[in-house]
Design a protein around this motif. Sequence first.
Motif, PDB file in Angstrom:
ATOM      1  N   GLY A 365       0.817  -1.213   0.000  1.00  0.00           N
ATOM      2  CA  GLY A 365       0.000   0.000   0.000  1.00  0.00           C
ATOM      3  C   GLY A 365       0.850   1.261   0.000  1.00  0.00           C
ATOM      4  O   GLY A 365       0.542   2.231  -0.706  1.00  0.00           O
ATOM      5  N   PHE A 366       1.936   1.236   0.775  1.00  0.00           N
ATOM      6  CA  PHE A 366       2.828   2.396   0.823  1.00  0.00           C
ATOM      7  C   PHE A 366       3.468   2.655  -0.539  1.00  0.00           C
ATOM      8  O   PHE A 366       3.518   3.798  -1.015  1.00  0.00           O
ATOM      9  N   ALA A 368       2.304   1.735  -3.397  1.00  0.00           N
ATOM     10  CA  ALA A 368       1.256   2.188  -4.331  1.00  0.00           C
ATOM     11  C   ALA A 368       0.996   3.687  -4.144  1.00  0.00           C
ATOM     12  O   ALA A 368       0.783   4.420  -5.116  1.00  0.00           O
ATOM     13  N   TRP A 369       1.036   4.138  -2.886  1.00  0.00           N
ATOM     14  CA  TRP A 369       0.838   5.559  -2.601  1.00  0.00           C
ATOM     15  C   TRP A 369       1.980   6.398  -3.192  1.00  0.00           C
ATOM     16  O   TRP A 369       1.751   7.444  -3.814  1.00  0.00           O
ATOM     17  N   LEU A 370       3.229   5.930  -2.993  1.00  0.00           N
ATOM     18  CA  LEU A 370       4.385   6.631  -3.567  1.00  0.00           C
ATOM     19  C   LEU A 370       4.284   6.683  -5.089  1.00  0.00           C
ATOM     20  O   LEU A 370       4.548   7.716  -5.715  1.00  0.00           O
ATOM     21  N   LYS A 371       3.889   5.542  -5.659  1.00  0.00           N
ATOM     22  CA  LYS A 371       3.792   5.451  -7.124  1.00  0.00           C
ATOM     23  C   LYS A 371       2.788   6.466  -7.667  1.00  0.00           C
ATOM     24  O   LYS A 371       3.063   7.169  -8.642  1.00  0.00           O
ATOM     25  N   ALA A 372       1.633   6.547  -6.996  1.00  0.00           N
ATOM     26  CA  ALA A 372       0.595   7.482  -7.461  1.00  0.00           C
ATOM     27  C   ALA A 372       1.084   8.927  -7.343  1.00  0.00           C
ATOM     28  O   ALA A 372       0.833   9.754  -8.231  1.00  0.00           O
ATOM     29  N   GLY A 373       1.804   9.237  -6.254  1.00  0.00           N
ATOM     30  CA  GLY A 373       2.294  10.604  -6.061  1.00  0.00           C
ATOM     31  C   GLY A 373       3.301  11.012  -7.118  1.00  0.00           C
ATOM     32  O   GLY A 373       3.201  12.092  -7.722  1.00  0.00           O
TER      33      GLY A 373
END
Length: 624
Positions: A365-366, A368-373
């Motif tokens: 999840g972390f 995925a969050w970095l990737k989206a940012g």
Amino acid sequence: MVLITLGLGCSGARAADPHGSGEKPTLVLADAGWDSIRIHNAIAATIIEKGYGYKTEVLTGSSPIVIQGLRQGDIDICMETWTDNILELYQEGIAQGEIIELSVNFDDNAQGLYVPTYVIKGDPERGIPPLAPDLKSIKDLPRYWQIFRDPDNPAQGRIYGSPPGWAADRILRTKMETYNLQERYDYFNPGSDTALNTSLVSAYEKGEPWVGYYWDPTWITGKYDLTLLADEPYSSDKWEAGYACEFPGVKVTVAVNSGLREKAADVMEFLKNYRTSTKITSQLLAFMQDHEGDIEATVQWFFTEYEDLWTSWVSPAVAVAVKGERPESPARFQKGFTQFPAEIRLDLGTHVEKLIVWLTANFQGFFAWLKAGVLGIVSMIQRTFKFIPWFILIILLFLLGWKLGRWETGLLYALMVLTIGGLGLWEEMLLTLSIVLTAVLISVAIGIPVGILMAYNNKVEAFVKPLLDGAQTMPSFVYLIPAMIFFGLGTVPAVFATIIYAVPPCIRLTNLGIRGVPRTMKEAAYAFGSSRWQVLTKVELPQAIPTIMAGINQTTMAAMSMVVISSMIGAKGLGENVLIAINRTDIAMGFDAGISIVFLAIIIDRVTQRISNRPTARKKQRGG
């Protein structure tokens, strides 16, 4: 008769020893980068060395590069030539008498679009539901495009394509049009077969949907449960009409440079008999995978399990020599002391791999969050560039160059960018700039605070400095592996790999600049009642700006240098064109992309240098 016999004997000796030195020449085998060719190389090398007395060595490169090496005589033997993937180069070499095709290693292989079987049937043990239960054929893909959504373009699905330079790449691109797949899917260039493997393995381990090009035999098809999507049965008519059918089996040959006839005629006779199968090669790959990639153990297993097969390739005398142990000799005795013992083995890389697997499993999840940012920043910069008309961008660059230097400098910048556009690489340039700027912005946001912290705390400096040394000396290709596993393929892992490579100069020079501020100047500020924050922001940082800007300049140039390397994991832009040109040995395409990168690097370097020099210039003008 005696003279004739002696003459033939001398002739044979010259064939094996063209230099007349009394020692047989070293034969060079091609390693095109995948495991099965390494196994076949090891099998052939064992027979050649033990049975025929030649030394061997291996030369590594991509498929087109090793075939070019085979044509030029830099490589003597290619044990696994996927003829359809380098058809033009290979056939040209045969037609010109540079390459001799000795045998067919195997031709019962399959290739096409694969999906993990759990996508269709689910996997109750892993808690994966069937996402596409009716997906059986390539024609069913448009119904399920949302399952295979492209992270770089969520409005489309993503099909992972063939590595650039392979014939399958051209075939799949045409297939996309034939089946109208381009309406729902983006064709994603993975950059290399290694990157393609990583994307598939990473998706499989996470239980994520994946669809893309693959082939057998490989250890991946042996280890993972994959399903080849059905296509129309092969026929030459359908194949010629936009490849509207399944791939035919590819002839995988043993090919040699024509010079081998003079160099080692006896080895040529052995290689003419060399033939295995897809099943045998898959078994070998699976054995190697189960034994931590130990090729020597795999080869020994082959010699034991398939003795009837390999002994049929050679004469009884050669078979005895391959199976027999060589007598001890002074050289062998000395070798025991000069070579490092294989029993002493540290598996540091294995522990790092376990750590990465653990991080991937527990912090998905972390990531995925970095990737989206990061993807959001790249997309925003890219949209901004695309919103500005091309001529306005050139005028702005001209004015920037004029403002920072002279009007001639601005004109030079404008002409360079105009040339890049004229080469048809405008879009690629904008994407490259987007990736570089994103990496530099994040590097500066990390680098300056860490550099300040290092300047204020010697213990932090002592801890961070070895990490920076490692980041700068570690081969940059290594960063691509964890970046691919954490973030998949495409723009985001390229940005992260670039950040790791580019951030050290910013940290080092920020630390150096802060530490270089005269102590008397800081003491004077404290004496007038300034707080620590005020000393930092009003004394230390202004004084350190020239050094910090020099660090940013170095960071920017390091980011530019990663552009080509990042293309190996699917990053688009100018680097992708360079990679494709290398794989196709396309000099014109490589020069156009290469000169564009040079122009872009010159502009970025000069602009950041002039910006970093402006505070010093102002100080001199004020007489400071």
